[in-house]
Design a protein around this motif. Structure first.
Motif, PDB file in Angstrom:
ATOM      1  N   THR A  40      -2.431   8.323  -5.552  1.00  0.00           N
ATOM      2  CA  THR A  40      -2.459   9.012  -4.262  1.00  0.00           C
ATOM      3  C   THR A  40      -2.774   8.063  -3.110  1.00  0.00           C
ATOM      4  N   GLY A  41      -3.208   6.860  -3.428  1.00  0.00           N
ATOM      5  CA  GLY A  41      -3.530   5.893  -2.381  1.00  0.00           C
ATOM      6  C   GLY A  41      -3.802   4.521  -2.964  1.00  0.00           C
ATOM      7  N   GLU A  66      -5.405   0.557  -1.942  1.00  0.00           N
ATOM      8  CA  GLU A  66      -6.084  -0.373  -1.040  1.00  0.00           C
ATOM      9  C   GLU A  66      -5.942  -1.771  -1.618  1.00  0.00           C
ATOM     10  N   SER A 116       3.683   3.252  -5.396  1.00  0.00           N
ATOM     11  CA  SER A 116       3.150   4.409  -6.132  1.00  0.00           C
ATOM     12  C   SER A 116       3.368   4.213  -7.625  1.00  0.00           C
ATOM     13  N   GLU A 123       0.815  -1.230   0.000  1.00  0.00           N
ATOM     14  CA  GLU A 123       0.000   0.000   0.000  1.00  0.00           C
ATOM     15  C   GLU A 123       0.843   1.272   0.000  1.00  0.00           C
ATOM     16  N   ASN A 124       2.143   1.143   0.247  1.00  0.00           N
ATOM     17  CA  ASN A 124       3.046   2.296   0.179  1.00  0.00           C
ATOM     18  C   ASN A 124       3.678   2.455  -1.202  1.00  0.00           C
TER      19      ASN A 124
END
Length: 194
Positions: A110-111, A113, A70, A67-68
């Protein structure tokens, strides 16, 4: 409801047995095997298809904490192809994407899940036709393995989403030509060594 195709990029964001610790790191997109295909209803009579290509971008994959991870992706607006030159010219005109003023489509995550062993939802900012909106990409990891020809770590995934043209000031002729655009993405990326 705005969900992106975008362009862009869950293979780097998923935890699965296929992803060993040594596959973490930075990946660059393989433009020869990365596409976005879109479709929409034309007056209820037919479904019209088109695609974007010419990808550039990077996936930074955190193997320990997916989840970290990008992703940043871009492609030229004028890479859009629908199979009919006059339609391509209209779609890139000020009626729609105004490619002369907005020559690049971009997506920046930006995120993330992680939703399953091979799936994730990636939220990011999509810039299309000069308008930036948050979108969500529903993605599935296809494979993370050593590429048999390149002899390098490789990842690939598919994704789907739905966009509303009107969210990006490209809603001409809606609702007769559907505002909703279905998007499918298939992307490969190679690990950057060193």
């Amino acid at each position: 409801m705005t969900r992106f195709p975008a362009l862009t990029l869950a293979a780097a964001l998923l935890s699965s047995p296929a992803l060993a610790s040594d596959v973490g790191g930075s990946y660059t997109l393989d433009p020869s095997h990365s596409q976005i295909v879109f479709s929409y209803s034309h007056l209820g009579f037919s479904t019209t298809f088109g695609m974007f290509s010419g990808f550039e971008g990077t996936i930074d994959y955190d193997a320990a904490t997916p989840e970290n991870s990008s992703v940043i992706v871009s492609m030229p607006t004028l890479s859009m192809f629908t199979g009919w030159e006059q339609r391509d010219a209209h779609f890139t005109s000020p009626d729609f994407l105004d490619a002369a003023a907005n020559d690049t489509v971009t997506f920046t995550s930006t995120g993330i899940e992680v939703t399953g062993e091979y799936t994730a939802l990636i939220t990011g900012d999509l810039t299309l036709g000069g308008v930036t909106k948050p979108v969500v990409l529903d993605a599935k990891l296809n494979q993370a393995a050593n590429h048999p020809q390149a002899n390098a770590p490789w990842i690939g995934f598919d994704a789907t989403t739905t966009l509303l043209r009107s969210d990006f000031d490209a809603g001409a002729f809606a609702p007769f030509v559907s505002d909703e655009v279905e998007v499918r993405i298939s992307i490969e990326a190679q690990k950057v060594e060193g």
